[in-house]
Write an enzyme that holds these catalytic residues in place. Structure first.
Site, mmCIF file in Angstrom:
data_model
loop_
_atom_site.group_PDB
_atom_site.id
_atom_site.type_symbol
_atom_site.label_atom_id
_atom_site.label_comp_id
_atom_site.label_asym_id
_atom_site.label_seq_id
_atom_site.Cartn_x
_atom_site.Cartn_y
_atom_site.Cartn_z
ATOM 1 N N GLY A 12 -5.237 -18.206 17.392
ATOM 2 C CA GLY A 12 -5.199 -19.752 17.282
ATOM 3 C C GLY A 12 -4.144 -20.538 18.381
ATOM 4 O O GLY A 12 -3.380 -19.729 18.953
ATOM 5 N N ILE A 14 -1.344 -22.255 17.807
ATOM 6 C CA ILE A 14 0.142 -21.985 17.682
ATOM 7 C C ILE A 14 0.223 -20.423 17.591
ATOM 8 O O ILE A 14 1.345 -19.639 17.969
ATOM 9 C CB ILE A 14 0.712 -22.634 16.248
ATOM 10 N N ASP A 34 -7.591 -12.419 12.990
ATOM 11 C CA ASP A 34 -8.216 -13.666 13.187
ATOM 12 C C ASP A 34 -9.678 -13.492 12.952
ATOM 13 O O ASP A 34 -10.195 -12.607 13.514
ATOM 14 C CB ASP A 34 -7.863 -14.156 14.681
ATOM 15 N N GLY A 39 -10.072 -19.909 16.185
ATOM 16 C CA GLY A 39 -9.258 -19.087 17.088
ATOM 17 C C GLY A 39 -10.169 -18.820 18.235
ATOM 18 O O GLY A 39 -11.275 -18.770 18.323
ATOM 19 N N LEU A 79 -0.565 -18.081 9.441
ATOM 20 C CA LEU A 79 -0.939 -19.292 10.203
ATOM 21 C C LEU A 79 -2.579 -19.545 9.858
ATOM 22 O O LEU A 79 -2.860 -20.549 10.388
ATOM 23 C CB LEU A 79 -0.593 -19.100 11.720
ATOM 24 N N TYR A 152 -6.978 -31.317 2.520
ATOM 25 C CA TYR A 152 -6.397 -30.436 3.410
ATOM 26 C C TYR A 152 -4.728 -30.566 3.032
ATOM 27 O O TYR A 152 -4.148 -29.459 2.695
ATOM 28 C CB TYR A 152 -6.517 -30.929 4.848
#
Ligand code: UDP
Length: 359
Positions: A12, A14, A34, A39, A79, A152
Site C-alpha cells: 500500500g 504507507i 498484501d 495495494g 498496516l 471505519y
C-alpha cells in the site's frame, strides 16, 4: 529463526514507504504481505530486486497463509486495512471484516510467536469530536450506526481496544499509531483521497472537485516522515502500550489546498463545489476540522513533522508526471506509450528523508 520484519499491507501507499525506510535502516529480511486489493505492485516494484525483500500475496484474515511468516519475524507492522472514505461507503462489509478480523488474526499470532506489533489506526477514530487539537486521550465521538462512515472509525477503535487488551492481559508488546491525513508520492486518488485527486485533476486541466463548501480543514503530513516516526517508535521500549498521533500540524482548508495545488502545478483548472450527498449519498457526515496534538510524538522522538505542504505537493506532482503519465495525458506527452519498467523511485536522491532529525 525469527530475524525478519513483517509488513501487512506492505504494497500500500504507507506500507511501500515503510519498506523503503526499512531497507535503509536494517539488514533484516522484510516480508511484504498484501492481498493487492488496494495495494499495488508498482508501489514496491523497486524492491523486487532486493534479496532482503520477499513478497507474499495473501489475505490478512487467512491465518494459514500468514502464520508461517510469524515464525520468521520478531516484528509485525500491521498496516493492512480498508482505505479511504469512498471504499468504506461502497464496501462496508469488507471494511469491517478486514479491520476487525485481520487485526484479531495478527494479535492472536503475535501472542503465539511473541511478536512485537505496530497497529496502524487512524485519526478517523476521533470522529465528530469538535474539540481540537485531538490529543491521544481525547474522546472518540461517533455518529449513529446507520451512517456507514462510522464503521471505519468503530472498527479501528475495536482494533485499538483489542491490541491494548493483549498488551495488558498477556504482556504483548504493541504500539498504536493514529495516522492523520498522510500524503506524498504513490498515493492514489482511486479511494477518494483529496490531494492525489486534486493533483490529477489539475494535471488534466479538469475542475478541482471540492466537497461541501471547502472550509473543512485538515493537516497533511509527509508520508516519509510518517514512516520514519513509526519505525523509530518501534525501536523505543518506552513506546510499548502507548498510542501516538502521527501527522503534521500545518492546517489548511480544502479551499486553500485547491489553491495551492493550482499554484504548484500551474494549472488553469477551475474549482467545482459538489454537495456531499452527490458524492457519498444522503446524510453523509464529514469532519469539520481535524488537527492533531503531536506533543507526545515530539516527547518520544525529539522531532516534529516539518516538510511543508507545498513541497509535498511539488514532489507528488513530479512523481505523477514521471510515473503515471499514461492516464494523465495533457501535461506530459507519452513516451512511446509505455512506462519504463525500471524507473525506480527508491533510487532517487532523497535529501529530505535524510534531513529528518533522528535521536
Ligand atoms: N474532498 C474534496 N474533494 C475530493 C476528495 C475529498 O473536497 O475530491 C474532501 C473530503 O470531503 C474531506 C477532505 O477533502 O473533507 C479530505 O478528504 P480525504 O478523503 O482525503 O481524507 P479524510 O480527511 O476524509 O479522511
Amino acid at each position: 529463526m525469527n530475524n525478519g520484519i513483517l509488513i501487512t499491507g506492505g504494497a500500500g501507499f504507507i506500507g511501500s514507504h515503510l519498506v523503503d525506510i526499512l531497507l535503509k535502516r536494517t539488514k533484516e529480511p522484510i516480508y511484504i504481505f498484501d492481498n493487492f486489493s488496494t495495494g499495488n505492485q508498482r508501489n514496491i516494484q523497486h524492491a523486487f530486486s532486493s534479496s532482503q525483500v520477499q513478497i507474499i500475496q495473501g489475505n490478512v484474515c487467512d491465518r494459514n497463509s500468514i502464520e508461517p511468516l510469524f515464525e520468521k519475524c520478531h516484528t509485525v507492522y500491521h498496516l493492512a486495512a480498508a482505505v479511504g472514505v469512498k471504499l468504506i461507503i461502497e464496501k462496508p462489509v469488507a471494511t469491517i471484516e478486514t479491520n476487525v478480523s485481520g487485526t484479531e488474526t495478527v494479535l492472536q499470532l503475535a501472542k503465539k510467536y511473541k511478536t512485537k506489533v505496530l497497529l496502524a489506526s487512524t485519526s478517523e477514530v476521533y470522529g465528530k469530536n469538535t474539540k481540537i487539537p485531538f490529543h491521544e486521550e481525547s474522546d472518540l465521538v461517533m455518529g449513529p450506526t446507520i451512517r456507514n462512515r462510522w464503521s471505519y472509525a468503530c472498527s479501528k477503535a475495536i482494533d485499538e481496544f483489542l491490541a491494548l487488551a493483549y498488551h495488558h492481559e498477556f504482556g504483548l508488546p504493541i504500539v498504536i499509531v493514529r495516522f492523520f491525513n498522510t500524503v506524498g508520492p504513490r498515493q492514489t486518488g482511486h479511494y477518494g483521497m483529496v490531494l492525489p485527486r486534486f493533483i490529477r485533476q489539475a494535471m488534466n486541466e479538469e475542475p478541482l472537485t471540492i466537497y461541501g463548501d471547502g472550509t473543512q480543514t485538515r493537516c497533511f503530513g509527509y508520508v516519509k516522515e510518517a514512516v520514519t516516526a513509526i519505525y523509530e517508535l518501534m525501536q523505543k521500549p518506552s513506546a510499548l502500550g502507548e498510542i501516538f498521533n502521527i501527522g503534521s500540524q500545518e492546517q489548511v482548508s480544502i479551499n486553500q489546498l485547491a489553491k495551492l495545488v493550482k499554484e504548484v502545478t500551474q494549472s488553469s483548472s477551475n474549482v467545482e463545489y459538489i454537495p456531499y450527498e452527490k458524492v457519498y449519498g444522503p446524510h453523509f457526515e464529514d469532519m469539520k476540522d481535524r488537527y492533531p496534538d503531536t506533543s507526545k510524538l515530539f516527547r518520544f522522538l525529539g522531532w516534529r513533522f516539518s516538510i511543508k505542504l507545498d513541497e509535498i505537493i511539488q514532489e507528488s506532482f513530479e512523481f505523477e508526471k514521471t510515473h503515471n503519465s499514461s492516464f494523465m495525458g495533457k501535461t506530459r506527452p507519452q513516451r512511446g506509450g509505455r512506462r519504463r519498467r525500471t524507473e525506480s523511485y527508491a533510487e532517487e536522491p532523497d535529501e529530505r528523508e535524510r534531513s529528518i532529525p533522528h535521536n
